[in-house]
Write an enzyme that holds these catalytic residues in place. Structure first.
Site, PDB file in Angstrom:
ATOM      1  N   HIS A 154       3.371  -1.823   4.458  1.00  0.00           N
ATOM      2  CA  HIS A 154       3.903  -0.579   5.274  1.00  0.00           C
ATOM      3  C   HIS A 154       5.245   0.069   4.621  1.00  0.00           C
ATOM      4  O   HIS A 154       5.325   1.349   5.111  1.00  0.00           O
ATOM      5  CB  HIS A 154       3.978  -0.963   6.667  1.00  0.00           C
ATOM      6  CG  HIS A 154       2.863  -1.380   7.285  1.00  0.00           C
ATOM      7  ND1 HIS A 154       1.647  -0.637   7.625  1.00  0.00           N
ATOM      8  CD2 HIS A 154       2.625  -2.641   8.022  1.00  0.00           C
ATOM      9  CE1 HIS A 154       0.693  -1.343   8.136  1.00  0.00           C
ATOM     10  NE2 HIS A 154       1.245  -2.702   8.262  1.00  0.00           N
ATOM     11  N   ASP A 190      -5.447  -6.717   4.320  1.00  0.00           N
ATOM     12  CA  ASP A 190      -4.656  -7.014   5.541  1.00  0.00           C
ATOM     13  C   ASP A 190      -5.502  -6.191   6.966  1.00  0.00           C
ATOM     14  O   ASP A 190      -6.230  -5.192   6.385  1.00  0.00           O
ATOM     15  CB  ASP A 190      -3.364  -6.441   5.518  1.00  0.00           C
ATOM     16  CG  ASP A 190      -2.511  -6.660   6.627  1.00  0.00           C
ATOM     17  OD1 ASP A 190      -1.827  -7.643   6.866  1.00  0.00           O
ATOM     18  OD2 ASP A 190      -2.384  -5.843   7.761  1.00  0.00           O
ATOM     19  N   HIS A 192      -4.197  -4.366   8.949  1.00  0.00           N
ATOM     20  CA  HIS A 192      -3.760  -2.928   9.069  1.00  0.00           C
ATOM     21  C   HIS A 192      -3.860  -2.050   7.645  1.00  0.00           C
ATOM     22  O   HIS A 192      -3.673  -2.661   6.485  1.00  0.00           O
ATOM     23  CB  HIS A 192      -2.243  -2.901   9.377  1.00  0.00           C
ATOM     24  CG  HIS A 192      -2.094  -3.729  10.758  1.00  0.00           C
ATOM     25  ND1 HIS A 192      -1.910  -5.035  10.799  1.00  0.00           N
ATOM     26  CD2 HIS A 192      -2.136  -3.274  12.178  1.00  0.00           C
ATOM     27  CE1 HIS A 192      -1.743  -5.427  11.956  1.00  0.00           C
ATOM     28  NE2 HIS A 192      -1.994  -4.317  12.917  1.00  0.00           N
ATOM     29  N   ASP A 279      -4.234 -11.366   9.197  1.00  0.00           N
ATOM     30  CA  ASP A 279      -4.300 -10.826  10.453  1.00  0.00           C
ATOM     31  C   ASP A 279      -5.736 -10.458  11.020  1.00  0.00           C
ATOM     32  O   ASP A 279      -5.893  -9.914  11.893  1.00  0.00           O
ATOM     33  CB  ASP A 279      -3.279  -9.874  10.841  1.00  0.00           C
ATOM     34  CG  ASP A 279      -3.087  -8.833   9.781  1.00  0.00           C
ATOM     35  OD1 ASP A 279      -3.782  -8.858   8.862  1.00  0.00           O
ATOM     36  OD2 ASP A 279      -2.313  -8.147  10.126  1.00  0.00           O
TER      37      ASP A 279
END
Ligand SMILES: [Zn+2]
Length: 334
Positions: A154, A190, A192, A279
């Site tokens: 991110h 991931d 996200h 995740d």
């Protein structure tokens, strides 16, 4: 497969984050690392290469900010970890910012990513861990695992966010480019979307970015990761986003990953960086996919079958008890 990790990465331990309307316990904890190390049987200390490879990805002013922010926060009389509350949505001109709150807002995309007195040290060593794995693969290893923590995808060239301070996948990809790999691909799996990685390579044609992730219409980081984001300029077509709905299981995830791998194969990379987050696991406390521990073995085997020299960097995964088993399953499958 060689694995790398530096104990200094454990020192970053914020106490809380702003999430869903209130302060909650920080999810990206040092305990995540203990779970992984126990399951994979340890890791080697990376060498200290200095910050040249970090500066090849991140702006110098941002790195200065990460180092200075804790003291500025303390000098302003603030308790706890540094956290922003105001963000420059409209940037009409460059500003000479000095107030800690202005600097925090300028260099952060959210309020979930506190900066502690130890953040720079931990992030620096997370970067060294990514570099050590990259050096191993560039030198001939088939694959290597970087137990990066804090994670990275991110974080952009000049901002932190989503528990990420330095973009370890980008540092690995750029280091591979600078070591002679003409074309590098990044596969981000991931839960996200890796908005920072996409941002860093958005207008470049030498690094292909493909991501399988939760639909930003429902999930963080909300503003990036839609299917129509394909890159610009020299990077037009070198970004591929494959968003998926809540409840996604192995079949749909594996199909999307196969689409990403086909696009990467057409790009013909000299080296692959995998941003691996666990995740996507069915019991993850902040996510909504339904992969099982055994599924990671399948997904990793599909990636390994492509045959590219591969650097695997750790991103998210917050179900601490299962995290180590999920990472071990992925590495075994590879
Ligand atoms: Zn994630």
């Amino acid at each position: 497969m060689r694995r790398f990790f530096a104990p200094a990465q454990l020192t970053h331990a914020p106490t809380r984050e702003l999430h869903n309307g209130g302060f909650t316990a920080y999810a990206e904890t040092p305990e995540r690392v203990a779970s992984i190390l126990a399951a994979i049987g340890g890791a080697s200390q990376p060498a200290d290469e200095g910050d040249a490879a970090i500066r090849a990805v991140h702006d110098a002013s941002y790195l200065d900010f990460l180092r200075a922010a804790p003291a500025l926060w303390r000098d302003a009389g603030r308790p706890g970890d540094a956290i922003p509350y105001a963000f420059p949505i409209v940037r009409r001109r460059a500003l000479d910012l000095t107030r800690v709150d202005a600097l925090l807002g300028r260099h952060a995309m959210d309020a979930t990513t506190p900066i502690t007195a130890d953040t720079w040290t931990a992030a620096y060593w997370s970067g060294q861990t990514a570099l050590a794995a990259t050096r191993a693969v560039v030198s001939g290893d088939r694959a290597a695992f970087a137990l990066c923590r804090p994670p990275g995808h991110h974080a952009g060239a000049d901002y932190c966010g989503g528990y990420c301070h330095l973009n370890v996948a980008a540092i690995a990809a750029q280091a591979a480019r600078d070591a002679g790999c003409a074309r590098v691909a990044i596969l981000d799996i991931d839960y996200h979307h890796g908005n920072g990685t996409q941002d860093i390579f958005w207008d470049r044609g030498d690094v292909f970015y493909a991501s399988v992730h939760a639909d930003p219409a429902t999930d963080y980081p909300f503003f990036w990761g839609h299917a129509d984001e394909r890159g610009e300029g020299a990077g037009a077509g070198a970004t591929l986003n494959l968003p998926l709905p809540h409840g996604t299981r192995l079949d749909a995830f594996r199909t999307a990953q196969a689409t990403a791998l086909s696009a990467i194969a057409a790009f013909a990379p000299d080296l692959l960086v995998v941003s691996f987050g666990a995740d996507t696991w069915e019991g993850d406390p902040i996510s909504h996919f339904a992969l099982t521990t055994a599924d990671y073995r399948v997904l990793a085997a599909d990636i390994a079958a492509c045959g590219w020299p591969t650097v695997i960097v750790m991103e998210g995964g917050y179900a601490i008890d299962a995290l180590g088993h999920n990472v071990a399953s992925f590495l075994a499958g590879f």
